[in-house]
Enzyme design. Structure first.
Site, PDB file in Angstrom:
ATOM      1  N   ASP A  22       6.130   2.237  -6.876  1.00 23.49           N
ATOM      2  CA  ASP A  22       5.352   2.288  -5.648  1.00 23.49           C
ATOM      3  C   ASP A  22       4.632   0.943  -5.511  1.00 23.49           C
ATOM      4  OD1 ASP A  22       3.828   3.512  -3.434  1.00 23.49           O
ATOM      5  OD2 ASP A  22       2.169   3.417  -4.846  1.00 23.49           O
ATOM      6  N   ASP A  24       1.314  -0.033  -3.021  1.00 29.68           N
ATOM      7  CA  ASP A  24      -0.149   0.006  -2.883  1.00 29.68           C
ATOM      8  C   ASP A  24      -0.756   1.015  -3.849  1.00 29.68           C
ATOM      9  OD1 ASP A  24      -0.959  -1.773  -0.510  1.00 29.68           O
ATOM     10  OD2 ASP A  24       0.748  -0.654   0.283  1.00 29.68           O
TER      11      ASP A  24
END
Length: 233
Positions: A22, A24
């Site tokens: 992922d 952020d």
């Protein structure tokens, strides 16, 4: 699931063939900036944004968050104005310098020394996702970048991670996903991946411990887990 990632039983039957991150909150330390921009935007429009509501936004795409705000502020609230103000503030903040999660540089550099393909799977849209990665110096470190533009069903649906695995040419069951949000964890687990959960703003709850292959305190421990797995080759 275990918080002791290097236990023999944890590694006995598994050899990772790809790592998918992922963005952020996992590699980029942007969630605090997101919170600040949303709080300031809400205040500008005369609204309050409680901390628990903001935390519910983590890892969730905007359409769902908009519904939450309408329930909180009323159907006549100008959600589009809030989003535009918050997005402008947020983009200005991270463009001053993208903050990185501790250990992100070292972990990605370590992976460059392996033959594992590395992917990125984010709920951020293009081209903003690529701009963030470029400013962070990470843009060339991924063999696949999947953004919100690439999927019909965002996280927590498994589609984003299934597309990532397909792009990398690896069976999802042989992939490791690294996530900080509960929706991202649900997405990776539903895709059949081993998910290493590294909490940022939201701590691991009972569901997270049930879904995650391991709950780890930081990216350094993620690197330890991967190195130990690869040492078994």
């Amino acid at each position: 699931m275990t918080t002791a990632p290097l236990a023999a039983a944890d590694l006995a039957d598994f050899m990772p063939e790809a790592i998918i991150f992922d963005m952020d909150g996992t590699l980029l330390d942007t969630e605090a900036l997101y919170r600040r921009s949303q709080r300031e935007a809400a205040a500008t429009l005369g609204h309050d944004l409680p901390e628990d509501v903001h935390r519910s936004f983590v890892g969730v795409h905007r359409e769902v968050n908009d519904q939450t705000l309408r329930r909180l502020w009323g159907e006549h609230a100008d959600i589009d104005a809030f989003n535009a103000e918050a997005e402008g503030l947020f983009n200005a903040l991270w463009r001053e310098g993208v903050p990185l999660r501790p250990g992100a540089v070292q972990l990605l550099e370590m992976l460059q020394g392996t033959d594992l393909p590395v992917g990125l799977c984010t709920s951020t849209r293009s081209p903003i996702a690529q701009e963030k990665l470029r400013l962070a110096g990470f843009i060339d470190l991924f063999d696949s970048i999947v953004t919100l533009n690439d999927v019909a069903n965002p996280k927590p649906h498994p589609q984003p991670y299934l597309i990532s695995a397909r792009n990398l040419g690896v069976d999802p069951a042989r992939c490791v996903a690294v996530e900080d949000s509960h929706n991202g964890l649900r997405s990776g687990a539903a895709a059949g991946m081993r998910v290493l959960f590294v909490p940022d703003l939201i701590e691991a709850d009972e569901e997270a411990h049930a879904l995650a292959h391991a709950v780890l305190p930081d990216l350094d421990r993620v690197g330890d887990w991967i190195a130990a797995a690869l040492a078994r080759r």
